[in-house]
Scaffold this motif. Sequence first.
Motif, PDB file in Angstrom:
ATOM      1  N   LEU B 449     -36.183   4.150 -40.191  1.00 32.63           N
ATOM      2  CA  LEU B 449     -35.244   4.428 -41.273  1.00 32.63           C
ATOM      3  C   LEU B 449     -35.982   4.621 -42.583  1.00 32.63           C
ATOM      4  O   LEU B 449     -37.076   4.077 -42.769  1.00 32.63           O
ATOM      5  CB  LEU B 449     -34.266   3.253 -41.411  1.00 32.63           C
ATOM      6  N   PRO B 450     -35.389   5.405 -43.498  1.00 31.25           N
ATOM      7  CA  PRO B 450     -36.070   5.646 -44.775  1.00 31.25           C
ATOM      8  C   PRO B 450     -35.957   4.453 -45.715  1.00 31.25           C
ATOM      9  O   PRO B 450     -35.069   3.609 -45.568  1.00 31.25           O
ATOM     10  CB  PRO B 450     -35.323   6.854 -45.325  1.00 31.25           C
ATOM     11  N   GLU B 451     -36.829   4.449 -46.670  1.00 29.31           N
ATOM     12  CA  GLU B 451     -36.861   3.349 -47.638  1.00 29.31           C
ATOM     13  C   GLU B 451     -35.582   3.319 -48.471  1.00 29.31           C
ATOM     14  O   GLU B 451     -35.015   4.359 -48.772  1.00 29.31           O
ATOM     15  CB  GLU B 451     -38.059   3.529 -48.568  1.00 29.31           C
ATOM     16  N   GLY B 452     -35.168   2.120 -48.802  1.00 27.49           N
ATOM     17  CA  GLY B 452     -34.099   1.934 -49.772  1.00 27.49           C
ATOM     18  C   GLY B 452     -32.707   2.168 -49.244  1.00 27.49           C
ATOM     19  O   GLY B 452     -31.733   2.110 -49.984  1.00 27.49           O
ATOM     20  N   SER B 453     -32.558   2.460 -47.963  1.00 28.89           N
ATOM     21  CA  SER B 453     -31.229   2.736 -47.440  1.00 28.89           C
ATOM     22  C   SER B 453     -30.425   1.442 -47.355  1.00 28.89           C
ATOM     23  O   SER B 453     -30.983   0.360 -47.219  1.00 28.89           O
ATOM     24  CB  SER B 453     -31.335   3.332 -46.044  1.00 28.89           C
ATOM     25  N   ALA B 454     -29.145   1.603 -47.379  1.00 30.78           N
ATOM     26  CA  ALA B 454     -28.252   0.467 -47.128  1.00 30.78           C
ATOM     27  C   ALA B 454     -28.152   0.323 -45.618  1.00 30.78           C
ATOM     28  O   ALA B 454     -27.253   0.864 -44.982  1.00 30.78           O
ATOM     29  CB  ALA B 454     -26.892   0.722 -47.746  1.00 30.78           C
ATOM     30  N   ILE B 455     -29.117  -0.333 -45.072  1.00 31.70           N
ATOM     31  CA  ILE B 455     -29.252  -0.346 -43.617  1.00 31.70           C
ATOM     32  C   ILE B 455     -28.220  -1.259 -42.978  1.00 31.70           C
ATOM     33  O   ILE B 455     -27.948  -2.359 -43.460  1.00 31.70           O
ATOM     34  CB  ILE B 455     -30.690  -0.764 -43.238  1.00 31.70           C
ATOM     35  N   GLN B 456     -27.641  -0.765 -41.907  1.00 32.81           N
ATOM     36  CA  GLN B 456     -26.668  -1.525 -41.142  1.00 32.81           C
ATOM     37  C   GLN B 456     -27.206  -1.734 -39.730  1.00 32.81           C
ATOM     38  O   GLN B 456     -27.943  -0.892 -39.213  1.00 32.81           O
ATOM     39  CB  GLN B 456     -25.358  -0.730 -41.025  1.00 32.81           C
ATOM     40  N   ALA B 457     -26.837  -2.829 -39.130  1.00 33.92           N
ATOM     41  CA  ALA B 457     -27.167  -3.059 -37.722  1.00 33.92           C
ATOM     42  C   ALA B 457     -25.884  -2.953 -36.912  1.00 33.92           C
ATOM     43  O   ALA B 457     -24.836  -3.446 -37.328  1.00 33.92           O
ATOM     44  CB  ALA B 457     -27.787  -4.432 -37.539  1.00 33.92           C
ATOM     45  N   ARG B 458     -25.973  -2.281 -35.794  1.00 34.20           N
ATOM     46  CA  ARG B 458     -24.812  -2.169 -34.917  1.00 34.20           C
ATOM     47  C   ARG B 458     -25.170  -2.739 -33.554  1.00 34.20           C
ATOM     48  O   ARG B 458     -26.279  -2.482 -33.052  1.00 34.20           O
ATOM     49  CB  ARG B 458     -24.410  -0.700 -34.774  1.00 34.20           C
ATOM     50  N   PHE B 459     -24.253  -3.533 -33.006  1.00 40.60           N
ATOM     51  CA  PHE B 459     -24.512  -4.046 -31.658  1.00 40.60           C
ATOM     52  C   PHE B 459     -23.196  -4.203 -30.909  1.00 40.60           C
ATOM     53  O   PHE B 459     -22.119  -4.261 -31.500  1.00 40.60           O
ATOM     54  CB  PHE B 459     -25.277  -5.377 -31.711  1.00 40.60           C
ATOM     55  N   ASN B 460     -23.358  -4.227 -29.592  1.00 41.19           N
ATOM     56  CA  ASN B 460     -22.183  -4.433 -28.741  1.00 41.19           C
ATOM     57  C   ASN B 460     -22.018  -5.924 -28.482  1.00 41.19           C
ATOM     58  O   ASN B 460     -23.004  -6.676 -28.463  1.00 41.19           O
ATOM     59  CB  ASN B 460     -22.359  -3.710 -27.410  1.00 41.19           C
ATOM     60  N   GLU B 491     -13.161  -9.664 -31.840  1.00 38.26           N
ATOM     61  CA  GLU B 491     -12.483  -9.570 -30.549  1.00 38.26           C
ATOM     62  C   GLU B 491     -13.380 -10.149 -29.446  1.00 38.26           C
ATOM     63  O   GLU B 491     -14.488 -10.630 -29.703  1.00 38.26           O
ATOM     64  CB  GLU B 491     -12.201  -8.084 -30.242  1.00 38.26           C
ATOM     65  N   THR B 492     -12.877 -10.006 -28.207  1.00 43.30           N
ATOM     66  CA  THR B 492     -13.653 -10.470 -27.066  1.00 43.30           C
ATOM     67  C   THR B 492     -14.829  -9.544 -26.805  1.00 43.30           C
ATOM     68  O   THR B 492     -15.945  -9.975 -26.508  1.00 43.30           O
ATOM     69  CB  THR B 492     -12.767 -10.533 -25.804  1.00 43.30           C
ATOM     70  N   GLN B 493     -14.551  -8.249 -26.901  1.00 41.15           N
ATOM     71  CA  GLN B 493     -15.657  -7.297 -26.729  1.00 41.15           C
ATOM     72  C   GLN B 493     -15.441  -6.091 -27.619  1.00 41.15           C
ATOM     73  O   GLN B 493     -14.314  -5.781 -28.011  1.00 41.15           O
ATOM     74  CB  GLN B 493     -15.788  -6.872 -25.277  1.00 41.15           C
ATOM     75  N   GLY B 494     -16.525  -5.432 -27.984  1.00 40.64           N
ATOM     76  CA  GLY B 494     -16.434  -4.289 -28.884  1.00 40.64           C
ATOM     77  C   GLY B 494     -17.775  -3.992 -29.519  1.00 40.64           C
ATOM     78  O   GLY B 494     -18.836  -4.376 -29.016  1.00 40.64           O
ATOM     79  N   VAL B 495     -17.676  -3.281 -30.648  1.00 42.42           N
ATOM     80  CA  VAL B 495     -18.886  -2.900 -31.379  1.00 42.42           C
ATOM     81  C   VAL B 495     -18.819  -3.525 -32.764  1.00 42.42           C
ATOM     82  O   VAL B 495     -17.795  -3.437 -33.439  1.00 42.42           O
ATOM     83  CB  VAL B 495     -18.999  -1.361 -31.488  1.00 42.42           C
ATOM     84  N   TRP B 496     -19.901  -4.125 -33.149  1.00 43.59           N
ATOM     85  CA  TRP B 496     -19.949  -4.819 -34.440  1.00 43.59           C
ATOM     86  C   TRP B 496     -20.972  -4.137 -35.345  1.00 43.59           C
ATOM     87  O   TRP B 496     -22.062  -3.813 -34.900  1.00 43.59           O
ATOM     88  CB  TRP B 496     -20.356  -6.268 -34.197  1.00 43.59           C
ATOM     89  N   ILE B 497     -20.597  -3.909 -36.573  1.00 43.69           N
ATOM     90  CA  ILE B 497     -21.537  -3.353 -37.545  1.00 43.69           C
ATOM     91  C   ILE B 497     -21.752  -4.391 -38.623  1.00 43.69           C
ATOM     92  O   ILE B 497     -20.795  -4.886 -39.229  1.00 43.69           O
ATOM     93  CB  ILE B 497     -21.031  -2.035 -38.140  1.00 43.69           C
ATOM     94  N   MET B 498     -23.017  -4.667 -38.832  1.00 46.85           N
ATOM     95  CA  MET B 498     -23.362  -5.770 -39.737  1.00 46.85           C
ATOM     96  C   MET B 498     -24.243  -5.231 -40.862  1.00 46.85           C
ATOM     97  O   MET B 498     -25.324  -4.674 -40.613  1.00 46.85           O
ATOM     98  CB  MET B 498     -24.137  -6.821 -38.938  1.00 46.85           C
ATOM     99  N   PRO B 499     -23.788  -5.333 -42.095  1.00 46.26           N
ATOM    100  CA  PRO B 499     -24.627  -4.842 -43.193  1.00 46.26           C
ATOM    101  C   PRO B 499     -25.800  -5.779 -43.463  1.00 46.26           C
ATOM    102  O   PRO B 499     -25.732  -6.971 -43.199  1.00 46.26           O
ATOM    103  CB  PRO B 499     -23.662  -4.818 -44.377  1.00 46.26           C
ATOM    104  N   ALA B 500     -26.852  -5.178 -43.938  1.00 47.89           N
ATOM    105  CA  ALA B 500     -28.010  -5.982 -44.348  1.00 47.89           C
ATOM    106  C   ALA B 500     -28.143  -5.866 -45.851  1.00 47.89           C
ATOM    107  O   ALA B 500     -28.138  -4.766 -46.395  1.00 47.89           O
ATOM    108  CB  ALA B 500     -29.271  -5.475 -43.664  1.00 47.89           C
ATOM    109  N   ALA B 501     -28.234  -6.965 -46.482  1.00 48.34           N
ATOM    110  CA  ALA B 501     -28.277  -6.959 -47.939  1.00 48.34           C
ATOM    111  C   ALA B 501     -29.657  -6.562 -48.435  1.00 48.34           C
ATOM    112  O   ALA B 501     -30.657  -6.727 -47.739  1.00 48.34           O
ATOM    113  CB  ALA B 501     -27.924  -8.351 -48.454  1.00 48.34           C
ATOM    114  N   GLY B 502     -29.713  -6.002 -49.624  1.00 51.74           N
ATOM    115  CA  GLY B 502     -30.981  -5.761 -50.296  1.00 51.74           C
ATOM    116  C   GLY B 502     -31.616  -4.432 -49.955  1.00 51.74           C
ATOM    117  O   GLY B 502     -31.178  -3.698 -49.070  1.00 51.74           O
ATOM    118  N   GLU B 503     -32.640  -4.112 -50.735  1.00 53.76           N
ATOM    119  CA  GLU B 503     -33.395  -2.883 -50.539  1.00 53.76           C
ATOM    120  C   GLU B 503     -34.471  -3.114 -49.490  1.00 53.76           C
ATOM    121  O   GLU B 503     -35.076  -4.180 -49.433  1.00 53.76           O
ATOM    122  CB  GLU B 503     -34.055  -2.470 -51.857  1.00 53.76           C
TER     123      GLU B 503
END
Lengths: 200, 763
Positions: B449-460, B491-503
């Motif tokens: 990923l590029p520098e400085g992005s508002a990076i998010q993590a996604r997981f099932n 929920e019991t199952q699904g997709v979760w998107i989790m923001p990561a704070a900071g640069e």
Amino acid sequence: MTGFITSDDAPSLSFVQRWNTYLALLMAAGMLLLGITLRDSALSATQTFEDLEAGVRAQLPSGWLLETGGEDFVVRAQDPDALPFKTTLQIAVLPIGPDATPNTVLDLLTMQRAPRFSTYKEIARSDETLRGDPAKRMTYAYTQDERNPFQASVPLVVEGVDVVVLRRGQAVIITYREERTAFDANLYRFENLLQTVEIF
Amino acid sequence: MPRRFAWLALALSLIAVLLAEALAPSFNAPAVAQDGDNEEVAPPPLVELNEDIIKRATVFIMQTYQSRGQPVISCIGSGTLISADGLILTNAHIALPSETCRSDTITIAITVRLNEPPIPTYTAEIVDASRGLDLAVLRITGYLDGRIIEPGTLTLPFVELGDSLQVALDETITVVGYPDFGNAPVEVTRGTVSGFTAEARAGDRAWIRTRATIPGTMSGGGAYNRDGKLIGIPTIAPARVGGTTVDCRIIQDSNADGRADASDQCVPVGGFISALRPSRLARGLVRAATLGIRQGDEYPRPPVALPTESPRFSRLFFTTRINETGVATNVVTGVPTGTTSLYLVFDYDNMVDGMVYELRVTVDDVPNATYSLPPTTWSGGRRGTWYIGSSGTPWENGLYNFRLFIEGRESASQSLIIGGGPRETPQFTDVVFGFLNPDGNLVGTGYLLPEGSAIQARFNYRNMTPGISWSYIWYFERSELLRDTQAWEGETQGVWIMPAAGEFMPGQYRLELYIENALSATADFVVAGGAQATGTLIFSNFRFTNEQISGVPTGSIRSEFPAGVEQLYAFFNWRLLAPGTPWTRRWLVDGDVLFEVTEPWNAPSEGEDFFLGLDSLAALPDGTYGVEILISNISVGTVAAKVGLGQLPVGVFASAAGVQISGRITDAETGQGIPGAMFLVLQSEFSVEDFLWTQSQVLGVSLADSEGRFLVSSLLPRGTDEDPLLYSVLVRAEGYLPVSADGIIVGESTVSPVTINVELSRN
């Protein structure tokens, strides 16, 4: 009673029969001579080799395998039938500096060959002339072993001779190589080559 | 005189004339057997590639050094000839000097007679080697007496590389090598493929596993499929403890003290081999050696100091899935019956390529050779994440204990149970990273990923229950950045998107997800370069030149070069790439990878005119030369330039793909070989009738040895099966009637070598 009458006297040939016999014998002898002559001429037949770029013209044995334009020679001729070593005649042209002498060229050849030829050994050097030009002759020997380790061969002792003559910035090297025991017998081919070679 | 004598004389004279003609040195009768016979030419029988050729192509390799004027053997192994002119494929640890393999000369012994030990014949030099893959290509360069072998003059038996990806489970393979110190003939052993071992960077088929019994000295030899193609290299590194070889033999009085004892050189032998390096991994090395290409000068960087701390493995966990970028997508502590994929993942630190590591696996306390990895050389560099495992083969039920060793010392271990039914435990899987677009979707390349992005993590997630405790930890360069523990609210199952704070600064990051304090999912990613559309721009301004001085391109910048250039340099600029970030660079020729190097970035984080060089022994062959750069297994730069016609010459690898022609020339009456007899093959364009006795028409010549055997020095290029090439041959020997033949057929499927036996009649 049965009897046989034998006689040692063969019936005498008539005049025509006798001359027929003489003629046949004469013809057979003549044909034999013709055959031998044809054979000799076939075996000693030559072909003209000429390389205008290298400035070399020579008569080489006919029916030999000719290789031209090699990395270190202008022409190489090998007798395909010869056993066990393929009798070789070769003409090479080597660029040289203005102060080089035939001896220098022979020294260079020796240094080039020593790491490539097993037990390479120079035997003699002598002066001679080639068509009026001063030349140097070197005889040498080495053992030739089969490069392929999967082939079983006893190394051969090869004898060689080089004649070096200089011309405008180049050395012309004429070479003959033959298995040691056949060297003298086939040396005439080399002498023939020396007599016919023209450097222009 | 009787009349009949006259006719006899006449007949004799005619015979004499005919004899003289027959002796004339020129002939051109297109006959098969003997001149004068005009029967149609029958192609020689095709000889199936058999063990003899493979055995003859297997060489015994000795590393030696001079001590008190005597050669001392320090290391031994096997190798395989892969080209007629003397290229040898073997293990790097057999050819490269090391602490335990002191060496100034590599001696090559070959099998001349199949039932006898090998005979030291040649010396060789290393063309290229990969310590990590433990593969090396050598070239025979001289005789033992010091004479130099001119390139292209050898005609040795060789084998061709096969497609190791086509090797199937339970397939029968033949392994060839030398079983001891060169005292015994080359040995053939057969076995079946018992599985495949996966390893990071090399993928699911990093190793082919076999049940064949292979002594350690056969390391570096060859494993062959049914077609006689080389599909693997038996590989084992001698086990060491604290730098001392565990299994070695004293074979000579190396210190000349009159005794061969513990103070003398001990030659490592290793144990038994159960792993083969697939020939696919050697393809680049072999192709580069064949083309005479090597890696050239590169952007100068400070030398990397060897790690001072002890090497170690840590953070071991298991996964059942590795995605295409080499990331474990789940974490398991137990797996159900019928599992066919399982990998052990771990971090490593302070490792050096070439170190020996080992995995020992027990199932219910019983050692299991199939899942273990015998001592092999490390190829992952100093620091990172690694995995070993296998897929596609069933794992039996039981309690598994995995123990990792470095240089013979245990470094870490982990256990797992296989058995039972599917588990319905809460789980996180498939962590990827990106940034949200205006539509709320996660975009990006996943792990770069590029520098400085508002990076998010996604997981099932699945089998989750509200209120269950879960936590996450973010790391930067292995140092913890942030952690938090929460009660599950989804929920019991699904997709979760989790923001990561900071640069996010350039560097390597990691996210670990835990459920009730147990690791459930994890993934690493790299931040480098600047944003460009949905990707990242790290490398730019790619250009090629063929000359450079001190890192400055001095030749013209172009994308097409004339034929005959000797070097090629790819220059480029870069930005926002943190030192230490692993990056991979590849040189490709016509799409084939010749060189691939993965290492930490050890230049400043941004700059201009980084360059990679390609060098040649004579001139670079015509072709399209490309450079590809990858980070996190994602391509971030590809560029290519043409040399000459922009395509490798047709048949450039023909020397490894032609047909050998050999046989025996014998006297028809006695059956004895005819030493010195000439066997001559014409170029395919010429028939016997066209032959004018000029070398330019000749493809190859061989002179028979003392037993009449010959082996033509040039390989016969193949045609296709539909349009095969036809060759003509001539056989000559003084005192014998010459023999010639047209129509020797060589197509794609012609099996090498073709054997031709010739009987000559005296004239």
